[in-house]
Write an enzyme that holds these catalytic residues in place. Sequence first.
Site, PDB file in Angstrom:
ATOM      1  N   CYS A 134       0.838  -1.210   0.000  1.00  0.00           N
ATOM      2  CA  CYS A 134       0.000   0.000   0.000  1.00  0.00           C
ATOM      3  C   CYS A 134       0.868   1.254   0.000  1.00  0.00           C
ATOM      4  O   CYS A 134       1.468   1.609   1.029  1.00  0.00           O
ATOM      5  CB  CYS A 134      -0.903  -0.016   1.232  1.00  0.00           C
ATOM      6  SG  CYS A 134      -1.855   1.493   1.407  1.00  0.00           S
ATOM      7  N   CYS A 137      -0.431   4.109   2.263  1.00  0.00           N
ATOM      8  CA  CYS A 137      -0.198   3.887   3.703  1.00  0.00           C
ATOM      9  C   CYS A 137       1.266   4.121   4.061  1.00  0.00           C
ATOM     10  O   CYS A 137       1.577   4.710   5.101  1.00  0.00           O
ATOM     11  CB  CYS A 137      -0.530   2.452   4.111  1.00  0.00           C
ATOM     12  SG  CYS A 137      -2.006   1.785   3.397  1.00  0.00           S
ATOM     13  N   ASP A 138       2.186   3.628   3.225  1.00  0.00           N
ATOM     14  CA  ASP A 138       3.584   3.537   3.650  1.00  0.00           C
ATOM     15  C   ASP A 138       4.571   4.395   2.848  1.00  0.00           C
ATOM     16  O   ASP A 138       5.738   4.478   3.227  1.00  0.00           O
ATOM     17  CB  ASP A 138       4.042   2.064   3.568  1.00  0.00           C
ATOM     18  CG  ASP A 138       3.199   1.176   4.463  1.00  0.00           C
ATOM     19  OD1 ASP A 138       2.797   1.653   5.532  1.00  0.00           O
ATOM     20  OD2 ASP A 138       2.926   0.020   4.084  1.00  0.00           O
TER      21      ASP A 138
END
Length: 312
Positions: A134, A137-138
């Site tokens: 992701c 997200c990261d």
Amino acid sequence: MDKIYDVIIIGAGPAGLTAGLYAGRAGLETLIIEKDEEGGQISQTAEIENYPGSMEEESGYSLTERMSKQAGDFGAVIIKDTVKEISPEWEIKTIKCEKKDYMAKTVIIAAGTTPVNIGCPGEKELTGKGISYCATCDGAFFQDMDVYVVGGGNSAVEEAIYLTRYAKKVTVIHRREKLRAEKPIQKKAFANEKIGFMWNSVVKELKGDGFLEAIITENIISGEKTEIKADGEDSSIGLFVFIGSDPKTEIFAKHLKTERGYIVTNDDMETEIPGVYAAGDIRVKNLRQVITAAADGAIAAFCAAKYIESKI
Ligand code: NAP
């Protein structure tokens, strides 16, 4: 006696939320059961630019928030629980969840898909330690680092573009020499000077002591192996994997017809069991997009309402 819902929707991605909106608006008692975050796969998509009317730089998260609010405004109730088993054959269907069991006259399965893993040594151990599925997200953790993306589809190429906001350089590792991603997305990536490509290459092994430090790739034509290591002061690199998704159909497959794991429906989203529908990425279809998921959800809810009416 426990409440009997008109419709229970499994999954709160674009298909499930749209089904919730249409079912709620049709005056049906509607419950949406979601085990993770609302939005499904799009909750992790940085930018949705091909959903009609989506706002400039619309993220999957913001689109989901509006879809969810709209479904709620029309009376659909969204709960967090994990579906363990369904008994769909009877007129009143039972959905067994981790916390509680629920009953409904109709069920719409919109549980979506889950990311595919590479399956090479080191992947499991280093997931969350330099390996991610992701970018939204990261991505920010990889500021000014060298980042690698595996895959050649829309997800891989779009997320590679997104990652250039943070990374020093993004290299797409693809197993062929032609991308699967749609042409406009490809064009953007080829024009981005921070993006490079490693063609005809697959990831064979991932190494690192607590954090990803090396990626071993193999050229599938020459058989040549390459060890990619972090350069300079960086002792670590990032790897993002976008090589497709698998349908989440284990618990449904024993009741319903599937093809390569995807649920078979007709154009009305009906499965072979009366009152049971499937919508979105989980069903057999040609185009898996937010718009087609939303359309499936609307059709499934419309047909569920008709089915309930026919029983009165
Ligand atoms: P996808 O279209 O199935 O692409 C998967 C990519 O991973 C392909 O390039 C494939 O290579 C590669 N691949 C598969 N297995 C591999 C393996 N074991 N090792 C290395 N590479 C592997 O998946 P996706 O990109 O996740 O997209 C899924 C669906 O969502 C698609 O229908 C896509 O159009 C849609 N989507 C749409 C948007 C958008 O419209 N903005 C954004 C994201 C996703 P080959 O090409 O060689 O098969």
